[in-house]
Design a protein around this motif. Structure first.
Motif, PDB file in Angstrom:
ATOM      1  N   GLY A  93     -15.892  -5.486 -29.170  1.00  0.00           N
ATOM      2  CA  GLY A  93     -16.623  -4.240 -28.499  1.00  0.00           C
ATOM      3  C   GLY A  93     -16.082  -4.224 -26.994  1.00  0.00           C
ATOM      4  N   ALA A  94     -15.056  -5.053 -26.519  1.00  0.00           N
ATOM      5  CA  ALA A  94     -14.681  -5.104 -25.181  1.00  0.00           C
ATOM      6  C   ALA A  94     -13.940  -3.895 -24.928  1.00  0.00           C
ATOM      7  N   PRO A  95     -13.651  -3.233 -23.549  1.00  0.00           N
ATOM      8  CA  PRO A  95     -13.100  -2.254 -23.342  1.00  0.00           C
ATOM      9  C   PRO A  95     -11.623  -2.404 -24.134  1.00  0.00           C
ATOM     10  N   PRO A  96     -10.935  -1.217 -24.339  1.00  0.00           N
ATOM     11  CA  PRO A  96      -9.784  -1.185 -25.041  1.00  0.00           C
ATOM     12  C   PRO A  96      -8.429  -1.934 -24.099  1.00  0.00           C
ATOM     13  N   LEU A  97      -7.540  -2.474 -24.818  1.00  0.00           N
ATOM     14  CA  LEU A  97      -6.706  -3.259 -24.183  1.00  0.00           C
ATOM     15  C   LEU A  97      -5.350  -2.045 -23.704  1.00  0.00           C
ATOM     16  N   VAL A  98      -5.301  -1.203 -24.548  1.00  0.00           N
ATOM     17  CA  VAL A  98      -4.431  -0.225 -24.292  1.00  0.00           C
ATOM     18  C   VAL A  98      -5.001   1.273 -24.786  1.00  0.00           C
ATOM     19  N   VAL A  99      -4.825   2.306 -23.975  1.00  0.00           N
ATOM     20  CA  VAL A  99      -5.335   3.476 -24.108  1.00  0.00           C
ATOM     21  C   VAL A  99      -4.041   4.428 -24.889  1.00  0.00           C
ATOM     22  N   ASP A 100      -4.310   5.080 -25.945  1.00  0.00           N
ATOM     23  CA  ASP A 100      -3.098   6.010 -26.276  1.00  0.00           C
ATOM     24  C   ASP A 100      -2.725   6.854 -25.114  1.00  0.00           C
ATOM     25  N   TRP A 101      -1.600   7.187 -25.167  1.00  0.00           N
ATOM     26  CA  TRP A 101      -0.913   8.172 -24.221  1.00  0.00           C
ATOM     27  C   TRP A 101      -1.529   9.538 -24.535  1.00  0.00           C
ATOM     28  N   ARG A 102      -1.843   9.956 -25.676  1.00  0.00           N
ATOM     29  CA  ARG A 102      -2.618  11.063 -25.865  1.00  0.00           C
ATOM     30  C   ARG A 102      -4.266  11.353 -25.472  1.00  0.00           C
ATOM     31  N   ALA A 103      -4.665  10.275 -25.310  1.00  0.00           N
ATOM     32  CA  ALA A 103      -6.123  10.512 -24.643  1.00  0.00           C
ATOM     33  C   ALA A 103      -6.434  11.196 -23.416  1.00  0.00           C
ATOM     34  N   PRO A 104      -7.301  11.855 -23.389  1.00  0.00           N
ATOM     35  CA  PRO A 104      -7.683  12.617 -22.220  1.00  0.00           C
ATOM     36  C   PRO A 104      -7.412  11.810 -21.000  1.00  0.00           C
ATOM     37  N   VAL A 105      -7.789  10.475 -20.765  1.00  0.00           N
ATOM     38  CA  VAL A 105      -7.645   9.874 -19.578  1.00  0.00           C
ATOM     39  C   VAL A 105      -6.291   9.666 -19.250  1.00  0.00           C
ATOM     40  N   SER A 106      -5.368   9.413 -20.129  1.00  0.00           N
ATOM     41  CA  SER A 106      -4.053   9.287 -20.103  1.00  0.00           C
ATOM     42  C   SER A 106      -3.239  10.372 -19.393  1.00  0.00           C
ATOM     43  N   ARG A 122       0.248  13.620 -14.948  1.00  0.00           N
ATOM     44  CA  ARG A 122      -0.040  14.806 -14.086  1.00  0.00           C
ATOM     45  C   ARG A 122      -0.362  14.599 -12.607  1.00  0.00           C
ATOM     46  N   ALA A 123      -0.891  13.368 -12.408  1.00  0.00           N
ATOM     47  CA  ALA A 123      -1.188  13.079 -11.023  1.00  0.00           C
ATOM     48  C   ALA A 123      -0.378  12.939  -9.934  1.00  0.00           C
ATOM     49  N   GLY A 124      -0.360  13.338  -8.683  1.00  0.00           N
ATOM     50  CA  GLY A 124       0.569  13.378  -7.740  1.00  0.00           C
ATOM     51  C   GLY A 124       0.048  13.154  -6.421  1.00  0.00           C
ATOM     52  N   ALA A 125       0.859  13.062  -5.578  1.00  0.00           N
ATOM     53  CA  ALA A 125       0.174  12.747  -4.209  1.00  0.00           C
ATOM     54  C   ALA A 125      -0.642  14.090  -3.659  1.00  0.00           C
ATOM     55  N   ARG A 126      -0.215  15.317  -3.911  1.00  0.00           N
ATOM     56  CA  ARG A 126      -0.785  16.473  -3.629  1.00  0.00           C
ATOM     57  C   ARG A 126      -2.493  16.546  -4.260  1.00  0.00           C
TER      58      ARG A 126
END
Length: 661
Positions: free
Chosen positions: A95-108, A113-117
């Protein structure tokens, strides 16, 4: 922030997590009926996980993650948290947090998309470099401080994009760019058309969209399914590994010809007949020919019921037939509608006389109506309809007399069962089949190289996506069929999705700038309104090589190409390919995984590290849209391009500023 040693320890924890997943998969396969679901669902889960286990066992040292997101304290949903991003979700232990998150998950999504702006709450984005299964390096972008490298500034990103191209196509999850991510994550209900110049990743975008939609809408798409249509079997072999690598092994991938292959192809059309058969007017010709079989009642109907006869008047029968025609149902559905309405009239008479009309009685009366149906609304097969049309095309349709002569069989078969069908005939047979009964549709259909679809082929695809959505991929500049599209608006209307969003990808990530600039010289001569491609890659090599003998020149270029790492493709006019293949063999060069000879007609969609284009003038002369075919051939190179020619080059490539040897 952890250093390289801690990241390596995390990679080991991920591999332990994968082993636990595989053990659980095997348990589910063996004891599927004991899990908390019905047996069918449990076995499906087991098969899915077993497939995943097989794939991972073939690449035991594959990188478990390629990126990491560290969110800042001001993030609304993930304050102070860090996530490793990979191709598959790897759960934590107990039940620990995931070791890896799928690239398709919302958080990914923030990874792409993140950038300096707009940092989207991300403080640091980390990319990882791998060599085999060993984590070798990482790079950080500190978005919270306004730091963001350009694509060319990331050594790891550039190395991933520029890796030698040996074997089948790979996924691009580590290198998806923001404009690509926007298309990948488009909503299921939205149809999208991607105009993509060579090397812009349009095919990868389509395949990754399939993987994303299956992740985000699995229950809906499990019912309807996802279909990928490619231009030829070689292309399908090239892309076959991408979706399984992303954990999606159940997607149907085929060509349109295979999809429509209800009969063997044993005939070849001449160009004039082929052009008419692919014309959209053939849909009306076939519809008229089919419904010309529907007749009018020639008197009242007596339906046997034991020793009694129920009578239905001629006017009532005529009303039923004409009313059903107005309903515009599929032909065979209309036939059954006529049967049901006649039976209903008889049932009312029977009940008025106090007779019970149970299910067995209704079936018996329905069988009694069959002779009337066979006379007024006969059952028919697609082959019967098309055979009649090609034997004697109707003269009252939209075709001219010359066009009717072009498609008329010189020697008609005795029956439709002995007819020899051409590839274009398969499209017409599918059109008639669609008039008879609506085909099973898909939840989402991805069509690659769509610029080469004919209007009739578009109708075949539209029938299978009527209640689903489309991802249409192509490049108008690469249109090589006689009916190749000039406008995406026309294509999307023919596919039944006129409202689709059309997006152009113009930045090449695979084809070097020197190759792109050469290919761009052809654009003004092509009948296609597309923007020029630009490439951020400056590492490529281009050579124009004039030789006294083509075969010896190609052998020399191929031998030199094999001194570099990666795949080598020799592309030539179709009627030159076999001779060049023999010359390479005689020259002591083995054809196999690294070295291939391709006729230009089969090169579309493929990539090679090093391409040798043999005799461009012959490629241009081989067909009406030969310049388009040459454009395709030139843009297959992702590192180096040699243009070997014994004859003068096409005028568009003759320029003083080009390097020559």
């Amino acid at each position: 922030m952890e250093g390289l040693d801690e990241e390596r320890r995390h990679a080991e924890r991920c591999r332990d997590g994968l082993r636990r997943m595989l053990d659980a998969a095997r348990d589910n396969v063996i004891t599927g009926e004991t899990v908390a679901a019905d047996r069918y669902s449990a076995e499906r889960l087991g098969r899915h996980l077993k497939s995943l286990a097989k794939e991972l066992s073939e690449e035991p040292d594959g990188p478990p993650f390629f990126g990491r997101l560290d969110f800042g304290r001001d993030s609304a949903d993930h304050a102070g948290r860090a996530y490793h991003i990979g191709r598959r979700h790897i759960p934590g232990e107990h039940g620990a947090p995931p070791l890896v998150v799928d690239w398709r998950a919302p958080v990914s999504r923030a990874f792409y998309r993140a950038g300096a702006r707009d940092p989207q709450g991300v403080a640091v984005r980390r990319r990882f470099g791998w060599s085999g299964g060993t984590l070798t390096s990482y790079e950080d972008e500190r978005l919270e401080l306004g730091e963001q490298g350009e694509q060319g500034d990331s050594r790891i990103l550039a190395a991933e994009i520029e890796r030698p191209r040996v074997g089948p196509m790979r996924d691009i999850v580590a290198t998806i760019q923001p404009e690509q991510d926007d298309l990948v994550r488009a909503e299921l209900a939205e149809s999208v058309c991607v105009q993509g110049a060579p090397g812009t990743g349009k095919t990868a975008v389509g395949l990754h969209r399939a993987a994303y939609l299956l992740y985000a809408h699995r229950q809906r798409l499990d019912r309807g399914g996802v279909l990928v249509l490619g231009p030829n079997p070689a292309f399908l072999g090239y892309i076959a590994a991408v979706l399984p690598a992303l954990g999606e092994a159940g997607v149907a991938q085929t060509t349109l010809e295979r999809l429509l292959a209800t009969a063997p192809v044993r005939a070849t059309d001449d160009p004039a007949a082929e052009a008419v058969k692919h014309d959209v007017r053939m849909a009306e010709v076939l519809r008229r020919a089919l419904y010309a079989r529907v007749g009018e009642p020639d008197g009242p109907l007596a339906v046997p019921d034991g020793s009694y006869r129920w009578r239905v008047g001629e006017d009532e029968l005529r009303d039923i037939v004409t009313g059903t025609l107005r309903d515009d149902l599929p032909y065979l559905t209309g036939r059954e509608r006529v049967r049901a309405r006649v039976v209903e009239l008889v049932r009312r008479q029977a009940e008025a006389r106090g007779q019970a009309a149970n299910a067995a009685w209704v079936r018996r009366i329905g069988r009694g109506v069959t002779p009337f149906l066979d006379a007024v609304w006969p059952a028919v097969r697609p082959e019967e309809v098309l055979c009649a049309v090609l034997t004697r095309p109707p003269g009252d349709g939209p075709l001219t007399e010359e066009e009717r002569r072009a498609i008329t069989w010189a020697r008609p078969p005795r029956t439709y069962r002995t007819a020899a069908w051409s590839r274009a005939d398969l499209v017409l047979l599918d059109e008639v089949a669609g008039l008879l009964e609506r085909p099973a549709g898909y939840g989402h259909v991805i069509v690659d190289e769509a610029q080469d679809l004919s209007p009739m082929e578009c109708r075949a695809v539209a029938r299978r996506s009527e209640h689903g959505s489309l991802t249409v991929l192509g490049d108008l500049a690469q249109g090589t069929t006689p009916w190749a599209a000039r406008s995406w608006a026309e294509v999307m209307a023919a596919l039944g999705k006129p409202e689709a969003r059309v997006v152009a990808l113009t930045t090449g990530f695979r084809v070097p700038a020197t190759v792109v600039e050469l290919a761009n010289r052809l654009l003004t001569a092509l009948d296609a309104d597309v923007p020029e491609t630009r490439s951020y890659r400056r590492d490529g090599r281009l050579r124009l090589i004039r030789v006294p003998g083509l075969e010896r020149g190609v052998v020399a270029a191929a031998r030199e190409a094999l001194t570099f790492e990666g795949s080598v493709g020799v592309i030539a006019a179709d009627d030159h390919a076999e001779a060049l293949r023999a010359a390479l063999w005689d020259g002591g060069l083995d054809l196999g995984e690294r070295l291939s000879v391709l006729p230009a007609s089969l090169a579309k969609g493929l990539e090679f590290d090093h391409v040798v284009v043999a005799e461009p003038a012959a490629i241009v002369e081989a067909e009406r849209r030969g310049l388009n075919r040459l454009y395709v051939a030139l843009t297959r190179a992702v590192s180096r391009l040699d243009v070997v020619h014994a004859r003068p080059l096409p005028a568009q490539l003759e320029a003083s500023d080009l390097a020559r040897t």
